[in-house]
Design a protein around this motif. Sequence first.
Motif, PDB file in Angstrom:
ATOM      1  N   ARG A 169     -16.413   0.339   7.141  1.00 12.32           N
ATOM      2  CA  ARG A 169     -17.300   1.858   6.995  1.00 12.32           C
ATOM      3  C   ARG A 169     -15.842   2.888   7.794  1.00 12.32           C
ATOM      4  NH1 ARG A 169     -22.065   2.550   4.833  1.00 12.32           N
ATOM      5  NH2 ARG A 169     -23.246   0.605   4.741  1.00 12.32           N
ATOM      6  N   ARG A 170     -15.149   2.323   8.356  1.00 12.62           N
ATOM      7  CA  ARG A 170     -14.182   3.206   8.934  1.00 12.62           C
ATOM      8  C   ARG A 170     -12.923   3.756   8.143  1.00 12.62           C
ATOM      9  NH1 ARG A 170     -11.967  -0.331  13.703  1.00 12.62           N
ATOM     10  NH2 ARG A 170     -12.220  -1.663  11.874  1.00 12.62           N
ATOM     11  N   CYS A 171     -13.300   3.090   6.927  1.00 12.23           N
ATOM     12  CA  CYS A 171     -12.266   3.301   5.971  1.00 12.23           C
ATOM     13  C   CYS A 171     -12.789   3.950   4.739  1.00 12.23           C
ATOM     14  CB  CYS A 171     -11.226   2.287   5.964  1.00 12.23           C
ATOM     15  SG  CYS A 171      -9.559   2.540   5.154  1.00 12.23           S
ATOM     16  N   GLY A 172     -13.688   4.694   4.749  1.00 10.45           N
ATOM     17  CA  GLY A 172     -14.567   5.101   3.516  1.00 10.45           C
ATOM     18  C   GLY A 172     -15.855   4.082   3.142  1.00 10.45           C
ATOM     19  N   PRO A 173     -16.551   4.619   2.113  1.00  7.02           N
ATOM     20  CA  PRO A 173     -17.938   3.884   1.987  1.00  7.02           C
ATOM     21  C   PRO A 173     -17.739   2.334   1.487  1.00  7.02           C
ATOM     22  CG  PRO A 173     -17.579   6.062   0.746  1.00  7.02           C
ATOM     23  CD  PRO A 173     -16.315   5.922   1.263  1.00  7.02           C
ATOM     24  N   PRO A 174     -18.553   1.687   1.836  1.00  9.01           N
ATOM     25  CA  PRO A 174     -18.352   0.168   1.394  1.00  9.01           C
ATOM     26  C   PRO A 174     -18.157  -0.043  -0.347  1.00  9.01           C
ATOM     27  CG  PRO A 174     -20.320   0.455   2.690  1.00  9.01           C
ATOM     28  CD  PRO A 174     -19.713   1.784   2.434  1.00  9.01           C
ATOM     29  N   LEU A 220       0.716  -1.084   0.054  1.00 10.06           N
ATOM     30  CA  LEU A 220      -0.084  -0.013   0.021  1.00 10.06           C
ATOM     31  C   LEU A 220       0.893   1.373  -0.173  1.00 10.06           C
ATOM     32  CD1 LEU A 220      -0.184   1.515   3.087  1.00 10.06           C
ATOM     33  CD2 LEU A 220      -1.264  -0.503   3.508  1.00 10.06           C
ATOM     34  N   THR A 221       0.359   2.167  -0.299  1.00  9.08           N
ATOM     35  CA  THR A 221       1.055   3.759  -0.329  1.00  9.08           C
ATOM     36  C   THR A 221      -0.019   4.575   0.358  1.00  9.08           C
ATOM     37  OG1 THR A 221       1.851   3.545  -2.429  1.00  9.08           O
ATOM     38  CG2 THR A 221       1.747   5.668  -1.629  1.00  9.08           C
ATOM     39  N   ALA A 222       0.322   5.121   1.532  1.00  7.63           N
ATOM     40  CA  ALA A 222      -0.261   5.950   2.424  1.00  7.63           C
ATOM     41  C   ALA A 222       0.345   7.338   2.214  1.00  7.63           C
ATOM     42  CB  ALA A 222      -0.394   5.762   3.850  1.00  7.63           C
ATOM     43  N   ALA A 223      -0.548   8.197   1.809  1.00 11.10           N
ATOM     44  CA  ALA A 223      -0.250   9.749   1.561  1.00 11.10           C
ATOM     45  C   ALA A 223      -1.021  10.569   2.649  1.00 11.10           C
ATOM     46  CB  ALA A 223      -0.411   9.993   0.277  1.00 11.10           C
ATOM     47  N   ALA A 224      -0.225  11.543   2.991  1.00  6.90           N
ATOM     48  CA  ALA A 224      -0.826  12.583   4.196  1.00  6.90           C
ATOM     49  C   ALA A 224      -0.362  13.958   3.728  1.00  6.90           C
ATOM     50  CB  ALA A 224      -0.586  12.231   5.317  1.00  6.90           C
ATOM     51  N   GLU A 225      -1.155  15.027   3.940  1.00  5.98           N
ATOM     52  CA  GLU A 225      -0.568  16.359   3.967  1.00  5.98           C
ATOM     53  C   GLU A 225      -1.461  17.089   4.769  1.00  5.98           C
ATOM     54  OE1 GLU A 225      -1.894  16.763  -0.265  1.00  5.98           O
ATOM     55  OE2 GLU A 225      -3.690  17.517   0.050  1.00  5.98           O
ATOM     56  N   GLY A 226      -0.298  18.277   4.877  1.00  7.14           N
ATOM     57  CA  GLY A 226      -1.131  19.284   5.974  1.00  7.14           C
ATOM     58  C   GLY A 226      -0.045  20.455   6.043  1.00  7.14           C
ATOM     59  N   HIS A 227       0.112  21.054   7.268  1.00  9.17           N
ATOM     60  CA  HIS A 227       0.764  22.187   7.511  1.00  9.17           C
ATOM     61  C   HIS A 227       1.858  21.716   8.614  1.00  9.17           C
ATOM     62  CE1 HIS A 227      -2.188  24.332   5.356  1.00  9.17           C
ATOM     63  NE2 HIS A 227      -1.255  25.261   4.864  1.00  9.17           N
ATOM     64  N   LEU A 228       2.869  22.316   8.788  1.00  7.44           N
ATOM     65  CA  LEU A 228       3.940  22.139   9.757  1.00  7.44           C
ATOM     66  C   LEU A 228       4.391  23.425  10.469  1.00  7.44           C
ATOM     67  CD1 LEU A 228       7.462  21.313   8.762  1.00  7.44           C
ATOM     68  CD2 LEU A 228       5.912  22.044   7.011  1.00  7.44           C
ATOM     69  N   PHE A 263      -4.902   9.746   1.820  1.00  7.30           N
ATOM     70  CA  PHE A 263      -4.925   9.060   0.865  1.00  7.30           C
ATOM     71  C   PHE A 263      -4.384   7.697   0.947  1.00  7.30           C
ATOM     72  CE2 PHE A 263      -4.569  13.482   0.009  1.00  7.30           C
ATOM     73  CZ  PHE A 263      -5.630  13.935  -0.735  1.00  7.30           C
ATOM     74  N   LEU A 264      -5.213   6.791   0.456  1.00  5.32           N
ATOM     75  CA  LEU A 264      -4.688   5.455   0.434  1.00  5.32           C
ATOM     76  C   LEU A 264      -4.621   4.714  -1.018  1.00  5.32           C
ATOM     77  CD1 LEU A 264      -6.066   3.690   3.718  1.00  5.32           C
ATOM     78  CD2 LEU A 264      -3.684   4.039   3.035  1.00  5.32           C
ATOM     79  N   THR A 265      -3.515   3.979  -1.404  1.00  9.28           N
ATOM     80  CA  THR A 265      -3.556   3.274  -2.771  1.00  9.28           C
ATOM     81  C   THR A 265      -3.358   1.683  -2.365  1.00  9.28           C
ATOM     82  OG1 THR A 265      -2.928   5.198  -3.500  1.00  9.28           O
ATOM     83  CG2 THR A 265      -2.715   3.081  -5.088  1.00  9.28           C
ATOM     84  N   LEU A 266      -4.380   0.935  -2.430  1.00  5.67           N
ATOM     85  CA  LEU A 266      -3.835  -0.454  -1.989  1.00  5.67           C
ATOM     86  C   LEU A 266      -3.426  -1.274  -3.285  1.00  5.67           C
ATOM     87  CD1 LEU A 266      -7.027  -0.917  -0.010  1.00  5.67           C
ATOM     88  CD2 LEU A 266      -4.945  -0.040   0.813  1.00  5.67           C
ATOM     89  N   PHE A 267      -2.420  -2.046  -3.119  1.00  3.25           N
ATOM     90  CA  PHE A 267      -1.840  -3.062  -4.083  1.00  3.25           C
ATOM     91  C   PHE A 267      -2.102  -4.347  -3.853  1.00  3.25           C
ATOM     92  CE2 PHE A 267       0.473   1.026  -4.243  1.00  3.25           C
ATOM     93  CZ  PHE A 267       0.196   1.265  -5.640  1.00  3.25           C
ATOM     94  N   ASP A 268      -2.461  -4.880  -2.499  1.00  6.89           N
ATOM     95  CA  ASP A 268      -2.770  -6.069  -2.208  1.00  6.89           C
ATOM     96  C   ASP A 268      -4.148  -6.675  -2.263  1.00  6.89           C
ATOM     97  OD1 ASP A 268      -3.428  -7.943   0.377  1.00  6.89           O
ATOM     98  OD2 ASP A 268      -1.384  -8.517  -0.439  1.00  6.89           O
ATOM     99  N   PRO A 269      -4.537  -7.707  -2.998  1.00  4.05           N
ATOM    100  CA  PRO A 269      -5.825  -7.974  -3.284  1.00  4.05           C
ATOM    101  C   PRO A 269      -6.644  -8.265  -1.965  1.00  4.05           C
ATOM    102  CG  PRO A 269      -4.572  -9.028  -4.994  1.00  4.05           C
ATOM    103  CD  PRO A 269      -3.665  -8.375  -3.784  1.00  4.05           C
ATOM    104  N   GLY A 270      -5.909  -9.017  -1.210  1.00  3.72           N
ATOM    105  CA  GLY A 270      -6.200  -9.494   0.199  1.00  3.72           C
ATOM    106  C   GLY A 270      -6.696  -8.017   1.295  1.00  3.72           C
ATOM    107  N   ARG A 276      -7.701   6.546  -3.178  1.00  3.27           N
ATOM    108  CA  ARG A 276      -8.902   6.814  -2.740  1.00  3.27           C
ATOM    109  C   ARG A 276      -8.342   7.933  -1.412  1.00  3.27           C
ATOM    110  NH1 ARG A 276     -12.452   5.765  -6.151  1.00  3.27           N
ATOM    111  NH2 ARG A 276     -12.524   3.521  -6.474  1.00  3.27           N
ATOM    112  N   ASP A 277      -9.214   9.028  -1.147  1.00  2.17           N
ATOM    113  CA  ASP A 277      -9.248  10.106  -0.308  1.00  2.17           C
ATOM    114  C   ASP A 277      -9.932   9.370   1.090  1.00  2.17           C
ATOM    115  OD1 ASP A 277      -9.421  12.313   1.346  1.00  2.17           O
ATOM    116  OD2 ASP A 277      -9.936  13.842  -0.403  1.00  2.17           O
TER     117      ASP A 277
END
Length: 195
Positions: A78-83, A29-37, A62-69, A92-93
């Motif tokens: 639902r704690r990680c976006g709509p079903p 997976l790739t996890a991306a985040a952004e904001g201010h510091l 944002f998350l990009t998943l590469f593992d089918p499992g 996905r945002d």
Amino acid sequence: MHVFFFISGSSWHAEYRFYSDPTCQTGTLTAAAEGHLRPAKISSPPRVHGATDFDFMVERAFLTLFDPGLVQSLQDDRRCGPPGIWQVGVTRDVTPSQGCAPLGITVPSVEYELVRVETEPSSGHTVLMLGHTDGPKKAAAKRRPTAFQPPLLQCNGPELPPLSHLLNGYSPAPRGPLPATLLTLAAVTLLTALL
């Protein structure tokens, strides 16, 4: 894991790429985040010699998943976006769902970071030291790291200048995003200027 960091002014964007194999060939997976510091407002002297505390405000993720499992396991959570939104390789945002609780991502949040930039005497490589904490995070003062993780080394690509070039040429004047290399080149540049 590979980390890419982009900084422009007080805004930051980071991508954390995770792999299931030691040669980093099979992405999970790739996890991306952004904001201010901002440099942390700490009234006492520095708790760790040569280091500075920073607050990284996480405002979007944002998350990009590469593992089918992994895709399958998050489809109905639902704690990680709509079903049903997850697909292999599609970003996905997760900001609207306030992050992705099963993966430990919370939006909005603040990451309290301890930072030190060093040069290895033997090799001359610039390393970025980031904080490490043990145990659960409770009071704000206890969230701040007091020790370091293993250092992140700068990896120069053939199209990128050595880190020392950017460190010596840093100007705090506003400009566009800085180029990034594997493992925090731009982050080192900005944080060194603020230290």
